[in-house]
Design an enzyme around this catalytic site. Structure first.
Site, PDB file in Angstrom:
ATOM      1  N   LYS A   1       0.829  -1.149   0.086  1.00 21.01           N
ATOM      2  CA  LYS A   1       0.004   0.089  -0.067  1.00 21.01           C
ATOM      3  C   LYS A   1       0.845   1.221   0.116  1.00 21.01           C
ATOM      4  O   LYS A   1       0.413   2.051  -0.699  1.00 21.01           O
ATOM      5  CB  LYS A   1      -0.804   0.013   1.318  1.00 21.01           C
TER       6      LYS A   1
ATOM      7  N   GLN B   1      -4.766  -1.075   9.907  1.00 23.74           N
ATOM      8  CA  GLN B   1      -4.679  -2.537   9.483  1.00 23.74           C
ATOM      9  C   GLN B   1      -5.518  -3.493  10.290  1.00 23.74           C
ATOM     10  O   GLN B   1      -5.181  -3.646  11.293  1.00 23.74           O
ATOM     11  CB  GLN B   1      -3.165  -2.837   9.293  1.00 23.74           C
TER      12      GLN B   1
ATOM     13  N   ASP C   1     -10.992   3.139   4.063  1.00 18.89           N
ATOM     14  CA  ASP C   1     -11.417   1.870   4.195  1.00 18.89           C
ATOM     15  C   ASP C   1     -12.933   1.891   3.932  1.00 18.89           C
ATOM     16  O   ASP C   1     -13.476   0.645   3.652  1.00 18.89           O
ATOM     17  CB  ASP C   1     -11.045   1.146   5.365  1.00 18.89           C
TER      18      ASP C   1
END
Ligand code: NAD
Length: 295
Positions: free
Chosen positions: A54, A98, A121
């Site tokens: 990422k 995460q 997200d």
């Protein structure tokens, strides 16, 4: 019939190139450089690889990447304090924490503390609610990528029968909402669904997001259907090594389907591309600028 392979790697690369162009224009015309903060707690090897990928995608697109690696003993209060600091930082337009988080931390407390405008997200209840009610929202990256892939095969999904297997908050549910937004007729199947093969055979568009290696067999697929395989499963391979397979039995399915995503190289690269797309969208929205014209 042999299905067309939907090359998520190339489609994702092209998408990232367009995002990089828009990012350069944003920086030249408005002096804004989108920034993504990625927070990793602990040392899970798979998460570390994902975070590195990422961060590279972010810098390749001309954005700023802020990586925060915290020890696995980090308390919920410490992580909350970092999230609040990132919420207040004007150089940070997107925040990713995460998952999974260590057991001493309640992930819903953390995810709900992220500023919904920086929630790239798309997991915050505010964004989930906006998506469900058809308002502009930051939408979860994997389902976003799935819909973009389906739209490389069909210019319009309107009126198509779409079956989504899986009802998680991360993939299945938001995917169903996005497909409704595209005017598809959506069925969400899950672990309690009766006659799953029969339900799947109705689908013009079949999305598998289960986490069970090769569960969807060739004879579950309607001839000519488009199959998007979200699953990532590690199974024993040759010579004591492991290999990745999806939720769909690929070789069987490609003999029946019209188009199909491979694993790896299908949905995965699109998830990464959509993370940076959401970061760009968040930066534009924060500055009161219109949505970037991409995809
Ligand atoms: P999850 O475990 O949260 O949800 C799985 C869903 O599958 C549940 O809703 C459950 O009802 C359903 N299910 C379980 N067994 C079933 C069965 N026998 N029949 C029908 N439905 C069944 O998983 P998730 O987070 O939604 O992820 C699903 C898969 O997608 C996993 O393999 C995961 O690794 C993968 N994934 C891939 C990406 C990517 O970028 N490609 C991103 C997220 C998740």
């Amino acid at each position: 019939m042999t299905a067309t392979i939907i090359d998520g790697k190339t489609i994702g690369q092209n998408l990232r190139a367009r995002i990089a162009e828009e990012t350069a224009a944003l920086s030249q015309q408005h002096g804004i450089v989108p920034g993504l903060a990625v927070v990793l707690v602990g040392t899970d090897p798979a998460s570390e690889v994902y975070v590195r990928t990422k961060s590279k995608a972010v810098t390749d697109a001309g954005m700023r990447s802020f990586d925060h690696k915290l020890p696995k003993e980090t308390s919920q209060a410490e992580l909350l304090a970092l999230v609040q600091k990132l919420n207040a930082d004007p150089t940070v337009h997107g925040i990713l924490v995460q998952l999974p988080l260590p057991s001493q931390i309640d992930s819903s407390v953390i995810l709900n503390a992220i500023d919904p405008g920086k929630d790239v997200d798309g997991f915050h209840p505010m964004n989930a609610g906006r998506l469900a009610t058809g308002l502009p929202a930051l939408v979860p990256c994997t389902p976003f990528g799935c819909v973009l892939l389906a739209k490389t095969v069909h210019t319009s999904l309107a009126g198509m029968d779409a079956v989504v297997i899986g009802r998680s908050n991360i993939v299945g549910k938001p995917l169903a909402q996005l497909l409704l937004g595209e005017n598809a007729t959506v069925t969400v199947a899950h672990s309690k669904t009766r006659n799953l093969p029969e339900v799947c055979r109705r689908a013009d568009l079949l999305f598998a997001a289960v986490g069970r290696p090769e569960m969807v067999r060739g004879d579950w697929i309607r001839p000519g259907a488009t199959v998007i395989d979200v699953g990532i499963n590690r199974v024993p391979g040759e010579g004591g090594k492991t290999r990745l397979v999806g939720d769909v039995a690929f070789e069987e399915a490609r003999a029946v389907a019209g188009a199909i995503t491979p694993v790896p190289g299908g949905v995965g690269p699109m998830t990464i591309a959509c993370v940076i797309l959401n970061t760009l969208r968040a930066a534009c929205a924060r500055a009161g600028l219109p949505e970037p014209k991409i995809s």
